[in-house]
Each structure stands twice: as structure tokens, then as C-alpha cells.
Design an enzyme around this catalytic site. Structure first.
Site, mmCIF file in Angstrom:
data_model
loop_
_atom_site.group_PDB
_atom_site.id
_atom_site.type_symbol
_atom_site.label_atom_id
_atom_site.label_comp_id
_atom_site.label_asym_id
_atom_site.label_seq_id
_atom_site.Cartn_x
_atom_site.Cartn_y
_atom_site.Cartn_z
ATOM 1 C CB CYS A 26 -0.881 -0.099 1.178
ATOM 2 S SG CYS A 26 -0.230 -0.128 2.654
ATOM 3 C CG HIS A 547 21.107 -24.471 8.954
ATOM 4 N ND1 HIS A 547 21.573 -25.634 8.168
ATOM 5 C CD2 HIS A 547 20.214 -23.881 8.624
ATOM 6 C CE1 HIS A 547 20.720 -25.538 7.288
ATOM 7 N NE2 HIS A 547 19.846 -24.793 7.645
#
Length: 625
Positions: A26, A547
Site C-alpha cells: 500500500c 543449522h
């Protein structure tokens, strides 16, 4: 601001392509419909440079960027692949709130068409100036062409809404445009102009109504069409779908629209205009105070887009708007007053620069950068601006403020407050109201004591400004190895996201035992859905990502066994997870495991230890200072 890097960072933090159902923008914010909101770390998104704030509302994740949002969205568009496979959603979806859903739909429909209607509104403003100053005669061909430019977007508004609503409701845009064309067909418009009552269709009466400038009728029509179109598209055989789906959709939807939905939408608009006239006649000052005072809250939540259709409908039916546009302008100017007061009070150069630029932006109708970056951040100036805006709203009502054209509420469109008959009454009303709101907001804010921008404390005493630095003290933290194996440099990891330390600073470990140990006392903050990545947070605030392997997300959780629950407290050395080293290796994935501090920018130094050494879970891997 590097728009490309900002877009890449945002995309990574919201979970990438696999977590995005839809993204659009927007005026000042990016809006995401995400598969799983729970995997987004809101604090990390807010910490991204040039991100002013975030919020999750009506199943939308909104990231406030400010005036440059369109440029960022262009880069986001290049990175987002709508056809990419999506992850399986694991978060509980927010319970549907009918009002919230309706507001989200209206906002989604109107946001894309704002440039067209705001551009037309500004043209009306210029046309008023040209006419008043005698630059263009109202009887000339030049005036006629300029008037067409200024009026077309409003007159044919159902066409614009039809396209946007069709995209929102997932309907073929050209069938939607056809429905808008039916509403604007000369038969109906001329019949309404001639005062005819009804047109017979089978045994039903179709009212002659002029749907130009209208909002609600076409939205209701496309909404019904979405159900009919999808139903037919699902059940009609493929070989006949291309021919039968469009014609049957129009045959079913058009009569219902012309007989029921569109007249209903037209009446809703008429009764709304009557209600607003009654409201301002009976409780005008109270309404003005609330509308201008509370407008910043509407802007912050994005709900102001849902009020725009009311203003447009009001203009179409009465020729003016006295419901939202004037009070939005008063509110915006009040925010500017508070922002400029902060600029004067703060001694911090960067804070002054932020306040100066966002203050000008607020005067030009875009207040989110100033609110999120200055007034709301400091709280008290935000409240001062709301109070001053409310008082300005009361004055505006008492003086009879009205605007005669739709446009972005900023100081450049003041000529739209001049009546078509040349009366300056409303122009005087809005000028007085915005001057009062600006001055009061500025004075209120100057008299406040509050924490200034960039963590300084600014206070007023006998008109002298004093400044006190605010120190933030971080405790050192020792990070022990979460794995047993060989510690190596992070640059050896075959993934640039880790090797270039984009998401955090740290080291890598090649494990020899398939266990993850807690690297310090703290909390298991997050475990990725496929269990290949874990995030820890220490009691002192260090955030650590482990990870396991590279590209092991593709194992989809196979070979990983979580021992501790997400959110549970852990002590240094606790076994948190077990994983199958042989399975990962046999599947062709690298076992090299990055161990990185993700909030490294909050600390002065990350001292990497034990590089190129065998480590156990008692070995110090890093020291954070």
C-alpha cells in the site's frame, strides 16, 4: 537505502518463497499473506535497517517501510515466485472475525486503485486553481479535456474496482469488467437521467439507477461472481469450460446484481450519506474530535483504507465530503507539528534528520514514517498530536469544513476546499483548523519530557535543553560447542548465507556424534518445522542458531529426533536433539554445521575460539563481549 538488499533480507526473514501465499504493497507498507506466521521472528524483522515497524492483523503480516515502499516492492516482486511450492502450514490460523475480514477485503480492493483516484483528485485541485485565476476558461476545449482527466477515474470508478475486486476474489478480471460495463451501460444511465422507474426483465423489475461514481454495487456483484464462477469452473467439463463458464456466470450473476445487489448497494450509500448528515447535525463537534483525534490509530492499523470508500460515496452523492478527508488532513498536520517539535528538542543529529524528513512527509500526507519513527516511538508526542488533532477537528466542524474532491489529505490540496460556486468558507475553515492543530501539537510536545530519538534523554527546564546519554550494558557470554566434532572457519561452509556471515557471525562444526547440546543456560527458542535448525537464547540475551548440515531441509525431518520441547529451559550441556549422521551423509548432504550468533550487531565483539581443533560439548566455541 539499497532496495535490492532490503528486499532480499525481508524475504529471507519472512520465510522465503515457500512461506508466501501473496504479497502486495500500500502507500507505506508491505503486506504479506503467509503460510505460517509462527516461523517469522518479529524482532529480527523490526531490527532490519529501514524497517519502521511491523504488525500482524486480519491474517496479514505488515512491514512498514515508508515512502520508499513501492521501490522495495518492485525488488520483492523480482524475488517472489508465485508458482514455488509452499510449506505445510503449522501455525494455528487466526480465528476469522467477519468485521476484520470485511475490512481486509475493502483495504485490499482499494489499495491498488489509489494512484488513479488520487491523481484525478489532484487534477481537480489544479483545475480549480486554473479556473479561479483565469488561466483556463470554463467554456474552452482545454477546460473540457482537463475536466475529463480529473473526472474519468471517479465516473468510471466501477471499472477500476471491478479489476481490483476480481483480483482480490480470484475471478477472471475481464468478466468482472464486463459486469461493471453492464452497470454503466447507457440504457441504465439514460433511464435514470430521464426519471424512468424500472426496466422489465422476465417477471422482475430492474431499477433505473446511475451507477457511475458508485462503490458498493460493483463490490457486491464481484463478490457474488466469485462463488458462481468458482462453482461453475469446478463442475463444468474441461472441454466446455472455456465457453460455458463465462456465459453462465454472467447469466446468473447479472440479473441478481441488477435486481437485488446493485440497488441494495446504491441504497446503502444513500442511507449512509443521510446518516452522516444526521451525525454532524446532532453531534458534530464530538464526531470531529473523535475522527481527527483517533485517525492516527486507524492509519497505524491500515483501517483508514476501509474509510476511503465512504468518502468517495459521500462525494458522489452529495458533492462534498465532511466525514473523513478533512479530519484526516487535520490529523496529519497535527502529527507534523509534534514531529517538528521533536526535531527542535532533540540534540542528536541523526534524530533531527529523521524528524525533519518525516515531518515534511506528514505535511504531504504520509504520516507512517513519522509516527513509527518518531512520535509513536516516543509515545508522549503521539498522544499530544492526537489531542491537538481532536481539538482541530472540533474547530473544523464548528466552522463547517467540507472538501469537494477526493485526494490525498495533504497541504497541497487546499484548493479542493473551495466550493464549486466559489465560496471560500470551507477553505477558511480547514486553514484555521490545521493551523490550530499544528500549533497546539507543537506547543504540547515542546512542553513534554520524554526519551528522545536514538536513546538519548531530552528534557526541558527553564527553556534550556539538557541531554543525558543512555547507556546499554551487555553482559559477556561464553558459548560452548553444541556439537562434538571438528571446529572450522565459517568460510568453509558451502552456503554463502553462512560463509559470508549474512545472518550471523560464528564458526562451523563437522560433527562426529549425532547430538546437539545446549551451548549455555537459557531457552530453546525455535525449532524449524523440518527439525534441521534450532535457535537458542541465553539468559543474558545471546541468540544462537545451530543449522545441522547444509540443505538438510530437504530431508523433511527424517533422521532428526527432538528431545527438548520448544520454549523449554535448558542448561549448558543438556542433550536437545539427536540426528542420524549416517543418514545425512548417505543422502548426499554436507554435515558441516554453522553455529552463528544472529544478534551479533548488539555486541562489541565475537571472539571465535577452538578453530581447527577437535571440540567436545565442554569446549568454548565463542566468547561474546
Amino acid at each position: 537505502m539499497d532496495f535490492k538488499i532490503l528486499a532480499e533480507t525481508i524475504l529471507k526473514e519472512v520465510g522465503g518463497n515457500e512461506n508466501i501465499n501473496e504479497v502486495w504493497n500500500c502507500t507505506t507498507r508491505l503486506r504479506f499473506n503467509l503460510v505460517d506466521q509462527s516461523i517469522v521472528d518479529d524482532k529480527k524483522v523490526q531490527a532490519i535497517p529501514d524497517v519502521l515497524g511491523t504488525q500482524y492483523k486480519n491474517n496479514q503480516y505488515q512491514i512498514i517501510i515508508g515512502n520508499d515502499v513501492a521501490e522495495v516492492y518492485k525488488e520483492i516482486e523480482k524475488l517472489v515466485d508465485p508458482s514455488a511450492p509452499k510449506m505445510e502450514g503449522t501455525a494455528k490460523k487466526e480465528k476469522s472475525n467477519p468485521i476484520g475480514v470485511m475490512l481486509e477485503v475493502i483495504s485490499g480492493i482499494f489499495t491498488p486503485i489509489l494512484p488513479a483516484i488520487i491523481g484525478a483528485g489532484m487534477m481537480k485541485c489544479l483545475l480549480t486553481i486554473f479556473s479561479m485565476t483565469g488561466l483556463v476558461s470554463e467554456t474552452s476545449g482545454t477546460y473540457s479535456v482537463l475536466y475529463m482527466i480529473s473526472d474519468a477515474a471517479f465516473y468510471f470508478l466501477p471499472f477500476l474496482i471491478a479489476v481490483s475486486a476480481s483480483r482480490k476474489f480470484k475471478v477472471n478480471e475481464f468478466i468482472g469488467l464486463s459486469s461493471a460495463g453492464i452497470l454503466l451501460y447507457p440504457t441504465l444511465i439514460n433511464g435514470a437521467a430521464e426519471g424512468l422507474e424500472t426496466l422489465k426483465f422476465l417477471n422482475f423489475d430492474v431499477p433505473y439507477l446511475a451507477y457511475s461514481y458508485s462503490v458498493v454495487p460493483i463490490i457486491l456483484t464481484i463478490w457474488l461472481m466469485s462463488y458462481v464462477y468458482k462453482f461453475l469452473d469446478k463442475y463444468i467439463p474441461n472441454v466446455l469450460r472455456f465457453i460455458l463458464t463465462p456465459v453462465l456466470t454472467l447469466l446468473i450473476v447479472t440479473p441478481i446484481s441488477l435486481v437485488i445487489l446493485s440497488p441494495l448497494g446504491n441504497y446503502i450509500g444513500n442511507y449512509l450519506a443521510v446518516f452522516l448528515d444526521w451525525l454532524f447535525a446532532t453531534a458534530g463537534p464530538v464526531a470531529g474530535f473523535l475522527l481527527a483525534g483517533l485517525n492516527p490509530l486507524l492509519v497505524m492499523t491500515g483501517m483508514h483504507f476501509t474509510i476511503m470508500p465512504i468518502a468517495i460515496q459521500n462525494l458522489a452523492l452529495t458533492g462534498y465530503d465532511n466525514f473523513w478527508l478533512p479530519f484526516c488532513l487535520i490529523s496529519n498536520v497535527a502529527q507534523a507539528g509534534a514531529i517538528f517539535a521533536v526535531m527542535f528538542k532533540t540534540k542528536n543529529k541523526e534524530g533531527k534528520s529523521v524528524a525533519a524528513s518525516t515531518g515534511v512527509s506528514a505535511l504531504l500526507g504520509v504520516t507512517e514514517p513519522g509516527m513509527f519513527g518518531v512520535t509513536f516511538k516516543l509515545k508522549k508526542p503521539f498522544y499530544a498530536a492526537m489531542l491537538a488533532g481532536g481539538i482541530g477537528g472540533v474547530i473544523g466542524v464548528l466552522l463547517g469544513v467540507k472538501t469537494y474532491s477526493f485526494s490525498a489529505p495533504n497541504i497541497l490540496i487546499l484548493p479542493t476546499y473551495i466550493s464549486p460556486d466559489g465560496s471560500m468558507k470551507s477553505l477558511i475553515a480547514i486553514v484555521v483548523a490545521i493551523l490550530v492543530s499544528f500549533i497546539l501539537s507543537f506547543v504540547f510536545t515542546m512542553g513534554l519530557k520524554f526519551e528522545g530519538l536514538n536513546d538519548e534523554i531530552v528534557e526541558t527546564e527553564d527553556t534550556l535543553y539538557q541531554e543525558e546519554s543512555k547507556e546499554v550494558v551487555f553482559d559477556d557470554e561464553v558459548i560452548y560447542s553444541p556439537l562434538i566434532g571438528q571446529a572450522v572457519s565459517i568460510t568453509e561452509v558451502p552456503d554463502k548465507t553462512f560463509s559470508d556471515e549474512i545472518i550471523g557471525k560464528g564458526v562451523a562444526v563437522k560433527p562426529t556424534i549425532g547430538k546437539i547440546y545446549a551451548p549455555f543456560d537459557g531457552e530453546l527458542g525455535m525449532v524449524f518445522r523440518t527439525k534441521h535448525a534450532l535457535a537458542f537464547k541465553s539468559t543474558k540475551g545471546v541468540e544462537l542458531l545451530v543449522h545441522i548440515g547444509i540443505d538438510t531441509v530437504e530431508l523433511d525431518g527424517k533422521g532428526f529426533n527432538l528431545i527438548k520441547e520448544v520454549g523449554s529451559h535448558v542448561k549448558k550441556g543438556d542433550v536437545v536433539m539427536e540426528f542420524d549422521i549416517a543418514l545425512i551423509k548417505d543422502s548426499g548432504y554436507s554435515l558441516l554445521t554453522p553455529v552463528v550468533v544472529t544478534n551479533y550487531n548488539e555486541y562489541a565483539e565475537i571472539d571465535k575460539k577452538s578453530l581447527d581443533k577437535e571440540v567436545t560439548n565442554d569446549a568454548i566455541l565463542m566468547e561474546v563481549r
